[in-house]
Design a protein around this motif. Structure first.
Motif, PDB file in Angstrom:
ATOM      1  N   SER A  36       0.837  -1.213   0.000  1.00 56.58           N
ATOM      2  CA  SER A  36       0.000   0.000   0.000  1.00 56.58           C
ATOM      3  C   SER A  36       0.865   1.253   0.000  1.00 56.58           C
ATOM      4  O   SER A  36       0.598   2.218  -0.721  1.00 56.58           O
ATOM      5  CB  SER A  36      -0.885   0.013   1.248  1.00 56.58           C
ATOM      6  OG  SER A  36      -1.857  -0.992   1.179  1.00 56.58           O
ATOM      7  N   ARG A  40       1.563   4.319  -3.099  1.00 56.72           N
ATOM      8  CA  ARG A  40       1.393   5.748  -2.810  1.00 56.72           C
ATOM      9  C   ARG A  40       2.698   6.509  -2.996  1.00 56.72           C
ATOM     10  O   ARG A  40       2.696   7.652  -3.471  1.00 56.72           O
ATOM     11  CB  ARG A  40       0.855   5.919  -1.391  1.00 56.72           C
ATOM     12  CG  ARG A  40      -0.631   5.511  -1.299  1.00 56.72           C
ATOM     13  CD  ARG A  40      -1.000   5.151   0.105  1.00 56.72           C
ATOM     14  NE  ARG A  40      -2.422   4.918   0.291  1.00 56.72           N
ATOM     15  CZ  ARG A  40      -3.046   3.740   0.102  1.00 56.72           C
ATOM     16  NH1 ARG A  40      -2.363   2.681  -0.317  1.00 56.72           N
ATOM     17  NH2 ARG A  40      -4.345   3.617   0.305  1.00 56.72           N
ATOM     18  N   SER A 178     -13.368   2.033   2.586  1.00 52.49           N
ATOM     19  CA  SER A 178     -12.339   1.683   1.614  1.00 52.49           C
ATOM     20  C   SER A 178     -11.259   2.748   1.544  1.00 52.49           C
ATOM     21  O   SER A 178     -11.520   3.900   1.159  1.00 52.49           O
ATOM     22  CB  SER A 178     -12.963   1.494   0.225  1.00 52.49           C
ATOM     23  OG  SER A 178     -11.953   1.495  -0.764  1.00 52.49           O
ATOM     24  N   ASP A 318      -7.246  -7.491   4.710  1.00 52.94           N
ATOM     25  CA  ASP A 318      -6.429  -8.394   3.893  1.00 52.94           C
ATOM     26  C   ASP A 318      -5.990  -9.649   4.644  1.00 52.94           C
ATOM     27  O   ASP A 318      -5.386 -10.546   4.054  1.00 52.94           O
ATOM     28  CB  ASP A 318      -5.198  -7.641   3.381  1.00 52.94           C
ATOM     29  CG  ASP A 318      -5.583  -6.550   2.393  1.00 52.94           C
ATOM     30  OD1 ASP A 318      -6.611  -6.709   1.707  1.00 52.94           O
ATOM     31  OD2 ASP A 318      -4.866  -5.543   2.323  1.00 52.94           O
TER      32      ASP A 318
HETATM   33  C1  S3P Z   1      -5.706  -1.009   0.209  1.00 54.36           C
HETATM   34  C2  S3P Z   1      -6.976  -0.957   0.729  1.00 54.36           C
HETATM   35  C3  S3P Z   1      -7.810  -2.142   0.917  1.00 54.36           C
HETATM   36  C4  S3P Z   1      -6.976  -3.419   0.877  1.00 54.36           C
HETATM   37  C5  S3P Z   1      -6.005  -3.435  -0.261  1.00 54.36           C
HETATM   38  C6  S3P Z   1      -5.044  -2.271  -0.146  1.00 54.36           C
HETATM   39  C7  S3P Z   1      -4.969   0.245   0.018  1.00 54.36           C
HETATM   40  O1  S3P Z   1      -8.758  -2.193  -0.109  1.00 54.36           O
HETATM   41  O2  S3P Z   1      -7.829  -4.530   0.799  1.00 54.36           O
HETATM   42  O3  S3P Z   1      -5.272  -4.629  -0.290  1.00 54.36           O
HETATM   43  O4  S3P Z   1      -3.745   0.208  -0.204  1.00 54.36           O
HETATM   44  O5  S3P Z   1      -5.589   1.317   0.083  1.00 54.36           O
HETATM   45  P1  S3P Z   1     -10.181  -1.419  -0.013  1.00 54.36           P
HETATM   46  O6  S3P Z   1      -9.917   0.011   0.023  1.00 54.36           O
HETATM   47  O7  S3P Z   1     -10.934  -1.848  -1.237  1.00 54.36           O
HETATM   48  O8  S3P Z   1     -10.827  -1.946   1.239  1.00 54.36           O
END
Ligand code: S3P
Length: 439
Positions: A36, A40, A178, A318
């Motif tokens: 993640s 970014r 989300s 996750d």
């Molecule tokens: C993530 C957010 C989550 C997660 C994904 C990574 C992120 O998804 O499941 O693996 O990096 O913002 P959602 O925003 O769909 O819940």
């Protein structure tokens, strides 16, 4: 501590992997850079003016797709090896090619937010799994800000076509919890007129907010509400810490067999990513996560069932497959609810997790928004289909190596390379399992 392990076994690319039941996971390791945060870092470095040096980047395919995508905007990316990259922003033009995000939901949704802020046309797509995942959750707010978003089934599914530019800030309350939606809206808000506010039903990971501050962005977090003032970002240096979601596989691995003990260091210690530690504690695990150093230590423990509800899910979104595997060997009945969004992940994770548990001989009842898992004393080796989902594949591999007698086969193993190249090598080193390509 050993550094991130490369694919020493050459097993990352095999389509079916077999592992033998070997016993406890023991040892220390460092997991890949947080996925993640890596996405970014790449995107904010692309938007920012001036150079950004990133270290510790995830070397999984998902992040590689994001790095390739930002090059299409005229941004220079110099790969310095070993997870280090130099990025020279800002974005110079609309993408000169279709942006292929492979399997990466985070990659496509966050990049869509960036594209909404650019004057011009962007086309974003991905692999057959990604093209099935809902995109209306980002299309709706980006349209409300003034972007044109189109795609198959009225913009619901990729390929997506975005005509961006000329945005106005909005206040948006996403119907789903989300971080991807929140981040797409905030990234678009950087170039909008006026402030952009996102109000969440349940708080989600805050990497975008945290990193915007590092790049000189003007962002304010107040409980479940985040407000961004538009403005230019400035390049900076980013050190990506280890990925707690990847460490969760080793935490459960340590718990699955007597004498298990695993230490993972250099993990991201911030908000919303290590709630699995608390869940495992509730299950009776001997687990310690030092927030000052980011070091996780886990020792084999007798586990008991747990109840997980909608409140718990955003913090373990996750980790549900691997926590479900811990529940499979726990005493009692584990009930997971409020997790309906898992049906929209890399696979339908409620269905694929339940099918995986059944392959190991576990009794599980699938519900619309979760599952009920009956703990068992012994797992049976089986054959598991990853359904193209790296987290299902890694969970099955850990269970097969640490807790099942005989040979477990995982079909769709190659999905693991999206997030954790070298996972099989780490599994062999920590458990002694005989991992090999399977027929
Ligand atoms: C993530 C957010 C989550 C997660 C994904 C990574 C992120 O998804 O499941 O693996 O990096 O913002 P959602 O925003 O769909 O819940």
């Amino acid at each position: 501590m050993t550094p991130e392990t490369p694919d020493a076994t050459g097993l990352d690319a095999v389509s079916s992997l077999q592992v033998t039941g070997a016993g406890p996971a023991r040892g220390s390791l460092r997991v890949p850079g947080d996925k993640s945060i890596s996405h970014r870092a790449a995107l904010l470095a692309a938007i920012a003016h001036g150079p950004t040096a990133i270290s510790g980047l995830s070397r999984g395919q998902d992040v590689t797709h994001t790095l390739r995508a930002i090059e299409r905007f005229g941004v220079t990316v110099t790969d310095a090896g070993e997870g280090r990259a130099q990025v020279e922003g800002p974005i110079r033009h609309e993408p000169d090619e279709v942006l292929d995000h492979g399997n990466a939901g985070t990659g496509i949704r966050l990049t869509a937010g960036v594209c909404a802020g650019i004057d011009g046309i962007s086309v974003l797509t991905g692999d057959r799994y990604l093209r099935r995942r809902p995109m209306d959750r980002i299309a709706e707010p980006l349209r409300a800000m003034g972007a044109t978003v189109d795609g198959r089934e009225g913009g619901r599914l990729a390929p997506l076509v975005i005509r961006g530019g000329g945005l106005t800030g909005i206040t948006y309350a996403p119907p789903v919890a989300s971080a991807q939606v929140k981040s797409a809206v905030l990234l678009a808000g950087l170039s909008a007129t006026g402030p952009t506010t996102v109000e969440e039903i349940h708080p989600t990971r805050r990497h975008t907010e945290e990193m915007l501050l590092e790049f000189g962005g003007r962002v304010r977090v107040d409980g479940n509400r985040v407000t961004l003032e538009p403005g230019e970002l400035t390049g900076t240096d980013i050190a990506v810490p280890g990925d707690p979601s990847q460490a969760a596989f080793w935490a459960v691995a340590a718990l699955l067999a007597d004498q298990g003990e695993v230490t993972v260091d250099n993990l991201y210690p911030g908000f919303g990513r290590s709630d699995f530690v608390g869940v495992l504690e509730r299950m009776g695990a001997d687990i310690d996560f030092d927030l000052a150093t980011g070091t996780l230590v886990v020792r084999a423990s007798r586990l008991r069932a747990v109840e997980l509800t909608a409140e718990d899910i955003p913090g373990i979104v996750d980790e549900v497959p691997v926590l479900a595997m811990a529940a499979a060997v726990a005493d009692g009945m584990t009930v997971i609810s409020g997790a309906q969004d898992l049906r929209a992940k890399e696979s339908d994770r409620i269905a694929s997790t339940a099918a995986m548990l059944r392959a190991f001989g576990v009794r599980v009842t699938e519900t619309e928004d979760g599952m009920v898992i009956e703990g068992t004393a012994r797992l049976r080796a089986g054959r598991v289909d990853s359904h193209g989902d790296h987290r299902i594949a890694m969970t099955a591999a850990v269970a097969g190596a640490c807790a099942a007698e005989g040979i477990t086969v995982i079909d769709g193993w190659e999905s693991v390379a999206t997030s954790y190249p070298g996972f099989a090598a780490d599994l062999v080193r920590l458990t002694g399992t005989a991992a090999a390509p399977a027929a």
